[in-house]
Scaffold this motif. Structure first.
Motif, PDB file in Angstrom:
ATOM      1  N   THR A 179       1.119   1.043  -8.630  1.00 20.00           N
ATOM      2  CA  THR A 179       0.949   0.729 -10.046  1.00 20.00           C
ATOM      3  C   THR A 179       2.247   0.188 -10.631  1.00 20.00           C
ATOM      4  O   THR A 179       3.304   0.819 -10.522  1.00 20.00           O
ATOM      5  N   ALA A 180       2.160  -1.000 -11.227  1.00 23.30           N
ATOM      6  CA  ALA A 180       3.351  -1.671 -11.765  1.00 23.30           C
ATOM      7  C   ALA A 180       2.927  -2.977 -12.414  1.00 23.30           C
ATOM      8  O   ALA A 180       1.783  -3.422 -12.247  1.00 23.30           O
ATOM      9  N   GLY A 219      -5.281  -5.882 -12.583  1.00 23.46           N
ATOM     10  CA  GLY A 219      -6.381  -5.127 -13.154  1.00 23.46           C
ATOM     11  C   GLY A 219      -6.312  -3.671 -12.747  1.00 23.46           C
ATOM     12  O   GLY A 219      -5.296  -3.203 -12.228  1.00 23.46           O
ATOM     13  N   LEU A 220      -7.417  -2.981 -13.006  1.00 18.91           N
ATOM     14  CA  LEU A 220      -7.546  -1.561 -12.670  1.00 18.91           C
ATOM     15  C   LEU A 220      -8.414  -1.428 -11.426  1.00 18.91           C
ATOM     16  O   LEU A 220      -9.515  -1.985 -11.380  1.00 18.91           O
ATOM     17  N   PHE A 273       7.749  -9.602  -7.137  1.00 14.06           N
ATOM     18  CA  PHE A 273       8.475  -8.378  -7.466  1.00 14.06           C
ATOM     19  C   PHE A 273       7.550  -7.502  -8.300  1.00 14.06           C
ATOM     20  O   PHE A 273       6.542  -7.977  -8.824  1.00 14.06           O
ATOM     21  N   ARG A 274       7.908  -6.242  -8.448  1.00 12.01           N
ATOM     22  CA  ARG A 274       7.137  -5.362  -9.312  1.00 12.01           C
ATOM     23  C   ARG A 274       8.053  -4.389 -10.040  1.00 12.01           C
ATOM     24  O   ARG A 274       9.142  -4.070  -9.575  1.00 12.01           O
ATOM     25  N   VAL A 296      -3.526   1.402 -10.292  1.00 12.25           N
ATOM     26  CA  VAL A 296      -4.317   1.993  -9.228  1.00 12.25           C
ATOM     27  C   VAL A 296      -4.569   3.455  -9.579  1.00 12.25           C
ATOM     28  O   VAL A 296      -3.629   4.240  -9.711  1.00 12.25           O
ATOM     29  N   SER A 297      -5.823   3.800  -9.717  1.00  6.68           N
ATOM     30  CA  SER A 297      -6.182   5.169 -10.077  1.00  6.68           C
ATOM     31  C   SER A 297      -6.447   5.996  -8.825  1.00  6.68           C
ATOM     32  O   SER A 297      -6.927   5.479  -7.816  1.00  6.68           O
ATOM     33  N   SER A 298      -6.159   7.258  -8.918  1.00  7.81           N
ATOM     34  CA  SER A 298      -6.339   8.151  -7.752  1.00  7.81           C
ATOM     35  C   SER A 298      -7.729   8.765  -7.733  1.00  7.81           C
ATOM     36  O   SER A 298      -8.494   8.646  -8.662  1.00  7.81           O
TER      37      SER A 298
END
Length: 123
Positions: free
Chosen positions: A90-91, A9-10, A36-37, A121-123
């Motif tokens: 983020t991946a 998710g976000l 893994f990503r 993942v937002s900053s």
């Protein structure tokens, strides 16, 4: 054989997510499992792995101390608890079942793969 990953998710930087991966018995039983990503435009890379008994845990350097891999051998499910998330995490995250007891970063040792779950993942 299809592994089912979920829980992506976000989330804001510093937040947490818990990924789950359910696997059929033929893929899960007696085998190590891994996560893994793959970030956009990059190769799929190792994140973490765990042996059948819950030992032999290995982590990629940038996630040590923030991510924890675990498994429930009754539910045939492996988890990835992700804390203190960063934008660089983020991946698309993939779970995989290894060939037997191998627990580590070598992709060729993983026999079955899930469809991936997006983590942003937002900053």
């Amino acid at each position: 054989v299809q592994l089912q990953a979920s829980g992506g998710g976000l989330v804001q930087a510093g937040g947490s997510l818990r990924l789950s991966c359910a696997a059929p018995g033929r893929a899960f039983n007696n085998n190590a499992m891994g996560w893994f990503r793959q970030a956009p435009g990059k190769d799929r890379v190792f994140v973490a792995s765990i042996g059948w008994s819950g030992g032999a845990r290995n982590y990629e350097g940038s996630v040590k101390g923030r991510f924890t891999i675990s498994r429930d051998n009754v539910k045939n499910t492996v988890y990835l608890q992700m804390n203190s998330l960063k934008p660089e995490d983020t991946a698309v995250y993939y779970c995989a079942a290894a060939r037997g007891s191998y627990s580590g970063p070598n992709r060729s040792q993983y026999h079955y793969w899930g469809q991936g779950t997006q983590v942003t993942v937002s900053s």
